[in-house]
Scaffold this active site. Structure first.
Site, PDB file in Angstrom:
ATOM      1  N   LYS A 111       0.862  -1.173   0.000  1.00  0.00           N
ATOM      2  CA  LYS A 111       0.000   0.000   0.000  1.00  0.00           C
ATOM      3  C   LYS A 111       0.909   1.237   0.000  1.00  0.00           C
ATOM      4  CE  LYS A 111      -2.811   3.343   1.430  1.00  0.00           C
ATOM      5  NZ  LYS A 111      -2.311   4.732   1.465  1.00  0.00           N
ATOM      6  N   CYS A 121      12.195  10.387   9.541  1.00  0.00           N
ATOM      7  CA  CYS A 121      11.998  10.094  10.959  1.00  0.00           C
ATOM      8  C   CYS A 121      13.304  10.163  11.733  1.00  0.00           C
ATOM      9  CB  CYS A 121      11.341   8.728  11.129  1.00  0.00           C
ATOM     10  SG  CYS A 121      12.206   7.399  10.269  1.00  0.00           S
TER      11      CYS A 121
END
Length: 484
Positions: free
Chosen positions: A182, A291
């Site tokens: 996805k 991140c």
């Protein structure tokens, strides 16, 4: 610049639109122009993709392949990706807005290396023989085998889709899983192109599937689907919590690589030139949209002014512009909404008492650009010192003692990574042991490698991408006992 072809799903080897035939637009970050139409999928598309993956896993051609055969296919995929470096570099630069040099230097080489590393494991998934005293007076022969967990859902973020996609795809395929990918709706093109290369490499149709769409509809349908055994997600902590809450009662295996607020600790004996360059890299690679961004610069007070001035100069000197141009050092942020969010973080920091050291220089006339920002006068209680910005923003915070530096570094909800800058290796190892993070780098920002585990603690998630430990997350150990 021209628009790309429609970005479709890939299900059972076929490129197809969503069942509803609905679409959404993907804009080019550097221009704001339409880059591609993307299929807006539904739970029916999820069912089809999971069904295709399940068919291959439960008895298809993929299930019959040996580890050595899987390794050959993964190596072939890596070769095809490497041969198409120019195509993927442009595709990534256009859909992400990042400078193309970063794609050539970082993302694509690491994606290729990651696939090759995990290909090397595919034929080495050995079990073990375990001696015991026997069972009710009879000897036993006990052994284990390592088996793929099943159908794995790989939910990939927009900030490094090809590279992080390879981090997940490599171990899943090496283990023998089948997958449904996805992609982020903000960066679906390169990852879908990588999945298409799997077909060219010779993977059976249905081993690698892609479903486009939003997290709210497609992502949730995948996470809760009864045909899914394993979920690997990289993204925000907020979404990670939602995934854990939804998947936990269904006992699905989870790997969650979430947010970060990485400290870069500059000690008084730091190799200063190296530290300045490394801190700047940690702040500005991928426009700070990572991140692992070293966005908290914790610096010994004796070096505060020198480091602040140097980082401010580095930020002001960066060339912003067309990500495909050779001289561009920083491109655009991923979307207009995200650019506004980053600007709001900077404005709130200034309102709370921080000082914006960088200049308000000109920006390109179009696209989602934000000038890099260095903030001084930041205190640990400010939002800018505690919240993940995900943009090119550095907060400089002084400290006086090593103990204070450790306390400042650990006083954070996140625990992904940290960097220490010092020439005293004894001190470095002592401090590294006390930092509550998943990875510590000494005198270098975030030296990622396929052979090294990557994952965090606290609000930065659970489990690892990369290394043998990532492979283990796609395997289960089955015990077989023969009573003789």
């Amino acid at each position: 610049m021209s628009m790309y072809a429609d970005c479709l799903n890939l299900i059972a080897g076929e490129h197809r639109p969503g069942r509803s035939n609905a679409w959404f637009d993907k804009l080019e970050p550097a221009t704001g122009a339409l880059l591609a139409r993307v299929a807006a999928s539904t739970p029916a598309d999820v069912d089809a993709a999971v069904g295709a993956a399940r068919s291959q896993f439960d008895g298809g051609a993929w299930a019959a392949l040996s580890g050595a055969a899987r390794a050959r296919l993964i190596h072939r995929l890596a070769d095809l990706l490497e041969a198409r470096t120019d195509h993927f570099a442009e595709l990534l630069a256009r859909e992400q807005g990042r400078a193309i040099m970063e794609m050539r230097m970082l993302d694509i080489p690491m994606a290729v290396d990651t696939l090759r590393y995990f290909a090397g494991w595919a034929d080495k998934l050995e079990g073990r023989q375990i001696p015991t005293p026997g069972f009710m007076g009879r000897p036993t022969f006990n052994y284990t085998v390592r088996e793929a967990v099943g159908v794995a859902v790989l939910i990939v973020p927009w900030n490094a889709p090809l590279m992080i996609g390879a981090w997940k795809l490599g171990p899943a395929l090496a283990a023998g899983c089948t997958v449904v990918i996805k992609p982020s709706e903000d960066a679906p093109l390169a990852l879908t192109a990588l999945a298409a290369l799997c077909l060219e490499a010779g993977f059976p149709a249905g081993v690698v599937n892609v479903v486009q769409g939003t997290g709210a509809e497609v992502g949730r349908a995948l996470v809760t689907h009864p045909g899914v055994d394993k979920i690997s997600f990289t993204g925000s902590t907020v979404v990670g919590r939602d995934i854990a809450a939804a998947a936990g009662p269904l006992f699905k295996r989870l790997t969650l690589e979430l947010g970060g607020k990485a400290p870069q600790i500059v000690l008084p004996d730091a190799p200063l030139e190296q530290a300045i360059a490394g801190c700047a890299m940690g702040l500005f690679v991928d426009q700070g949209q990572t991140c692992a961004a070293g966005s908290r610069i914790l610096v010994h007070r004796s070096l505060h002014d020198t480091l602040c001035q140097a980082l401010t100069g580095a930020a002001n000197s960066l060339s912003l512009g067309d990500p495909l141009a050779a001289g561009t050092q920083m491109g655009a942020l991923i979307s207009a909404r995200h650019a506004e969010r980053v600007r709001a973080h900077i404005a709130r920091a200034v309102a709370q008492g921080a000082t914006l050291e960088t200049c308000e220089g000109p920006l390109p006339d179009q696209g989602f650009f934000v000038r890099p920002a260095i903030l001084s006068g930041v205190t640990p209680d400010m939002d800018i010192a505690r919240e993940e910005v995900f943009g090119p923003v550095g907060a400089i915070i002084p400290f006086d003692t090593e103990e204070e530096a450790i306390q400042l570094a650990n006083d954070c909800a996140y625990g992904l990574s940290a960097t220490l800058w010092t020439q005293n290796l004894t001190r470095a190892h002592q401090m590294a042991a006390r930092l509550r993070v998943g990875a510590v780098a000494i005198n270098g920002w975030s030296p990622l490698d396929a052979r090294l585990p990557w994952g965090g603690i606290k609000d930065s998630g659970t489990g690892n991408d990369l290394s043998r430990s990532a492979l283990d997350a796609y395997l289960s150990e089955k015990l077989i006992t023969l009573v003789m």
